[in-house]
Write a protein that holds these residues in place. Structure first.
Motif, PDB file in Angstrom:
ATOM      1  N   GLN A   1       0.845  -1.201   0.000  1.00 42.90           N
ATOM      2  CA  GLN A   1       0.000   0.000   0.000  1.00 42.90           C
ATOM      3  C   GLN A   1       0.879   1.248   0.000  1.00 42.90           C
ATOM      4  OE1 GLN A   1      -3.162   0.368  -0.271  1.00 42.90           O
ATOM      5  NE2 GLN A   1      -3.766   2.310   0.642  1.00 42.90           N
ATOM      6  N   TYR A   2       1.916   1.192   0.805  1.00 39.28           N
ATOM      7  CA  TYR A   2       2.834   2.325   0.908  1.00 39.28           C
ATOM      8  C   TYR A   2       3.560   2.556  -0.419  1.00 39.28           C
ATOM      9  CZ  TYR A   2       6.213   5.538   2.834  1.00 39.28           C
ATOM     10  OH  TYR A   2       6.961   6.661   3.078  1.00 39.28           O
ATOM     11  N   ILE A   3       3.944   1.480  -1.062  1.00 38.14           N
ATOM     12  CA  ILE A   3       4.630   1.584  -2.356  1.00 38.14           C
ATOM     13  C   ILE A   3       3.709   2.226  -3.394  1.00 38.14           C
ATOM     14  CG2 ILE A   3       5.571   0.241  -4.290  1.00 38.14           C
ATOM     15  CD1 ILE A   3       6.634  -1.749  -2.181  1.00 38.14           C
ATOM     16  N   GLN A   4       2.435   1.828  -3.408  1.00 39.45           N
ATOM     17  CA  GLN A   4       1.487   2.410  -4.363  1.00 39.45           C
ATOM     18  C   GLN A   4       1.322   3.909  -4.144  1.00 39.45           C
ATOM     19  OE1 GLN A   4      -2.235  -0.073  -5.082  1.00 39.45           O
ATOM     20  NE2 GLN A   4      -1.317  -1.182  -3.384  1.00 39.45           N
ATOM     21  N   SER A   5       1.255   4.305  -2.879  1.00 38.97           N
ATOM     22  CA  SER A   5       1.079   5.725  -2.567  1.00 38.97           C
ATOM     23  C   SER A   5       2.318   6.538  -2.908  1.00 38.97           C
ATOM     24  CB  SER A   5       0.761   5.889  -1.067  1.00 38.97           C
ATOM     25  OG  SER A   5      -0.439   5.233  -0.740  1.00 38.97           O
ATOM     26  N   THR A   6       3.480   5.893  -2.808  1.00 36.89           N
ATOM     27  CA  THR A   6       4.746   6.596  -3.035  1.00 36.89           C
ATOM     28  C   THR A   6       5.110   6.697  -4.511  1.00 36.89           C
ATOM     29  OG1 THR A   6       5.502   5.682  -0.914  1.00 36.89           O
ATOM     30  CG2 THR A   6       7.165   6.685  -2.319  1.00 36.89           C
ATOM     31  N   PHE A   7       4.690   5.696  -5.292  1.00 38.64           N
ATOM     32  CA  PHE A   7       5.039   5.673  -6.715  1.00 38.64           C
ATOM     33  C   PHE A   7       3.774   5.603  -7.579  1.00 38.64           C
ATOM     34  CE2 PHE A   7       8.449   3.478  -4.382  1.00 38.64           C
ATOM     35  CZ  PHE A   7       9.505   4.331  -4.651  1.00 38.64           C
ATOM     36  N   PRO A   8       2.982   6.672  -7.607  1.00 40.06           N
ATOM     37  CA  PRO A   8       1.756   6.652  -8.427  1.00 40.06           C
ATOM     38  C   PRO A   8       2.090   6.593  -9.910  1.00 40.06           C
ATOM     39  CG  PRO A   8       2.217   8.879  -7.649  1.00 40.06           C
ATOM     40  CD  PRO A   8       3.206   7.986  -6.965  1.00 40.06           C
ATOM     41  N   LEU A   9       1.115   6.192 -10.691  1.00 39.68           N
ATOM     42  CA  LEU A   9       1.292   6.146 -12.143  1.00 39.68           C
ATOM     43  C   LEU A   9       1.549   7.551 -12.696  1.00 39.68           C
ATOM     44  CD1 LEU A   9      -1.580   3.674 -13.115  1.00 39.68           C
ATOM     45  CD2 LEU A   9       0.872   3.213 -13.271  1.00 39.68           C
ATOM     46  N   THR A  10       2.390   7.638 -13.700  1.00 37.63           N
ATOM     47  CA  THR A  10       2.652   8.922 -14.364  1.00 37.63           C
ATOM     48  C   THR A  10       1.966   8.998 -15.729  1.00 37.63           C
ATOM     49  OG1 THR A  10       4.708   8.014 -15.271  1.00 37.63           O
ATOM     50  CG2 THR A  10       4.867   9.238 -13.205  1.00 37.63           C
ATOM     51  N   GLU A  11       1.441   7.866 -16.186  1.00 38.05           N
ATOM     52  CA  GLU A  11       0.653   7.838 -17.412  1.00 38.05           C
ATOM     53  C   GLU A  11      -0.395   6.737 -17.279  1.00 38.05           C
ATOM     54  OE1 GLU A  11       3.571   5.028 -20.139  1.00 38.05           O
ATOM     55  OE2 GLU A  11       3.744   7.204 -20.279  1.00 38.05           O
ATOM     56  N   GLN A  12      -1.409   6.799 -18.107  1.00 36.97           N
ATOM     57  CA  GLN A  12      -2.516   5.855 -17.962  1.00 36.97           C
ATOM     58  C   GLN A  12      -2.062   4.411 -18.203  1.00 36.97           C
ATOM     59  OE1 GLN A  12      -5.937   5.788 -20.756  1.00 36.97           O
ATOM     60  NE2 GLN A  12      -7.212   5.969 -18.936  1.00 36.97           N
ATOM     61  N   PHE A  13      -2.571   3.520 -17.332  1.00 41.50           N
ATOM     62  CA  PHE A  13      -2.363   2.083 -17.503  1.00 41.50           C
ATOM     63  C   PHE A  13      -3.729   1.475 -17.766  1.00 41.50           C
ATOM     64  CE2 PHE A  13      -2.159  -2.309 -16.227  1.00 41.50           C
ATOM     65  CZ  PHE A  13      -0.956  -2.734 -16.759  1.00 41.50           C
ATOM     66  N   LEU A  14      -3.862   0.806 -18.905  1.00 36.11           N
ATOM     67  CA  LEU A  14      -5.162   0.317 -19.336  1.00 36.11           C
ATOM     68  C   LEU A  14      -5.162  -1.211 -19.421  1.00 36.11           C
ATOM     69  CD1 LEU A  14      -7.896   1.534 -20.235  1.00 36.11           C
ATOM     70  CD2 LEU A  14      -7.069   1.369 -22.600  1.00 36.11           C
ATOM     71  N   TRP A  15      -6.036  -1.831 -18.597  1.00 36.99           N
ATOM     72  CA  TRP A  15      -6.261  -3.271 -18.719  1.00 36.99           C
ATOM     73  C   TRP A  15      -7.247  -3.512 -19.861  1.00 36.99           C
ATOM     74  CZ3 TRP A  15      -3.317  -6.288 -15.633  1.00 36.99           C
ATOM     75  CH2 TRP A  15      -2.865  -5.779 -14.425  1.00 36.99           C
ATOM     76  N   ASN A  16      -7.063  -4.606 -20.574  1.00 35.20           N
ATOM     77  CA  ASN A  16      -8.068  -4.959 -21.583  1.00 35.20           C
ATOM     78  C   ASN A  16      -9.386  -5.297 -20.894  1.00 35.20           C
ATOM     79  OD1 ASN A  16      -6.288  -4.641 -23.751  1.00 35.20           O
ATOM     80  ND2 ASN A  16      -5.474  -6.713 -23.468  1.00 35.20           N
ATOM     81  N   LYS A  17      -9.281  -6.037 -19.795  1.00 33.94           N
ATOM     82  CA  LYS A  17     -10.438  -6.318 -18.926  1.00 33.94           C
ATOM     83  C   LYS A  17      -9.910  -6.545 -17.515  1.00 33.94           C
ATOM     84  CE  LYS A  17     -10.537 -11.257 -20.251  1.00 33.94           C
ATOM     85  NZ  LYS A  17      -9.398 -11.175 -21.196  1.00 33.94           N
TER      86      LYS A  17
END
Length: 276
Positions: free
Chosen positions: A200-216
Motif C-alpha cells: 500500500q505504501y509503495i502504491q502511494s509513493t510511486f503513483p502512475l505517471t501515465e494511464q495504464f489500461l487493462w483490456n479487462k
C-alpha cells in the motif's frame, strides 16, 4: 676607511625588509582565515546536506500520504476497457480494506484490554508476569481458535523501517527493487498483513505517471491468482516477490504501482483465507 653610521644601518637593515615581513605575516594571517573559513564552510555544507536529506525524507513521506495508508489505493490513471472480472476485484479490495483498517488505525483500546486480560489471567493462575506475557497469551488464544495474525497492526518500528527502505531504494530498477523488498521481508520476518501495508505504501509513493489500461479487469485477477499460486508453492513471500518483476502485460513490465497493487490483492486474499 670607516663606514658612516647611517650607511651601516642601511646595509644591515634595508628599509624594505620590515615591510616585507609585515606583508608576509599579513598573508599568513589571511591564509589562516581562509583555511578556517573553508573548514567552517565544509561543516556548514555537511549540515546543509543532512538537512536537505531530512527535508527530502519528510517530503517523501508527507502527512497526506501517510494518512492514505488505511484506505485501499486506486490510482486514477488505472483503468480497463471492460469491467469483466469487476466482482472478483471488488471482493479482493474489500478483504484488503479490512487488513489496512487494522494496520492503518490500530485499536489501542482493544490492545490495552487484551494486555490487561492476559495479565489478570496469569495472576489468577499464579504465573509470574513478564513483558512478553500479553503476547504469549494472545498467541495461545489465536492458536486455539486457529486464527492468523493478520489483524495485528504492523508495529510503528516496522512501518518506519519500511518507509526508510522505500526511500533508499526509490531509484532502483524494478528487478532490484522487488528483490530488495523480498529480502527486506525475509530479514524482518514480515507476515502477509505487514506486506499488505508495505505494498500500500509503495502504491502511494510511486503513483502512475501515465494511464495504464487493462483490456479487462479479469486480466488483473489472473495476475493476482498467479502470484497466489507462486506463494502457495513454497509458502513464501520471497517467492511471490521474485516472480513479480518478471510478469509482463501487453509485452511490457508492470509499472511499480500496478505490480504493488496486484501483490497486495494476492497477499490480502491469502491472509484472509487463513482465518476462514
Amino acid at each position: 676607511m670607516p663606514t658612516p653610521k647611517g650607511k651601516e644601518k642601511e646595509l644591515t637593515d634595508p628599509p624594505f625588509e620590515k615591510d616585507e615581513k609585515e606583508e608576509l605575516e599579513e598573508i599568513r594571517k589571511r591564509m589562516d582565515v581562509m583555511l578556517k573559513y573553508e573548514e567552517d564552510l565544509a561543516i556548514l555544507q555537511s549540515k546543509l546536506d543532512m538537512l536537505s536529506h531530512d527535508v527530502e525524507y519528510l517530503t517523501f513521506h508527507s502527512p497526506s500520504l501517510l494518512r492514505a495508508q488505511s484506505k485501499v489505493k486506486q490510482d486514477p490513471l488505472e483503468a480497463a476497457r471492460s469491467n469483466d472480472g469487476e466482482q472478483e476485484i471488488n471482493r479482493l479490495k474489500s478483504g484488503t480494506q479490512n487488513l489496512l483498517h487494522h494496520n492503518g488505525t490500530g485499536d489501542i483500546t482493544s490492545d490495552k484490554r487484551l494486555e490487561w486480560n492476559a495479565k489478570n489471567w496469569c495472576v489468577f493462575f499464579g504465573i509470574v508476569i513478564t513483558a512478553g506475557v500479553g503476547i504469549i497469551f494472545e498467541e495461545i488464544v489465536r492458536q486455539g481458535n486457529k486464527k492468523s495474525d493478520a489483524d495485528i497492526p504492523t508495529s510503528e518500528e516496522v512501518k518506519e523501517k519500511i518507509k526508510k527502505m522505500v526511500f533508499m531504494r526509490a531509484n532502483e530498477n524494478e528487478n532490484d527493487f522487488w528483490k530488495d523488498v523480498a529480502q527486506f521481508a525475509e530479514e524482518n520476518k514480515l507476515n502477509l498483513a505487514d506486506m499488505v501495508y508495505f505494498t500500500q505504501y509503495i502504491q502511494s509513493t510511486f503513483p502512475l505517471t501515465e494511464q495504464f489500461l487493462w483490456n479487462k479487469l479479469q486480466d488483473k485477477t489472473d495476475i493476482v491468482n498467479l502470484l497466489k499460486n507462486e506463494y502457495r508453492k513454497e509458502n513464501s513471500i520471497t517467492a511471490l516477490f521474485i516472480l513479480l518483476p518478471t510478469i509482463t502485460y501487453n509485452n511490457s513490465p508492470l509499472p511499480r504501482c500496478i505490480a504493488a497493487s496486484c501483490a497486495q490483492l494476492a497477499m490480502s486474499d491469502l491472509a484472509n483465507a487463513l482465518d476462514n
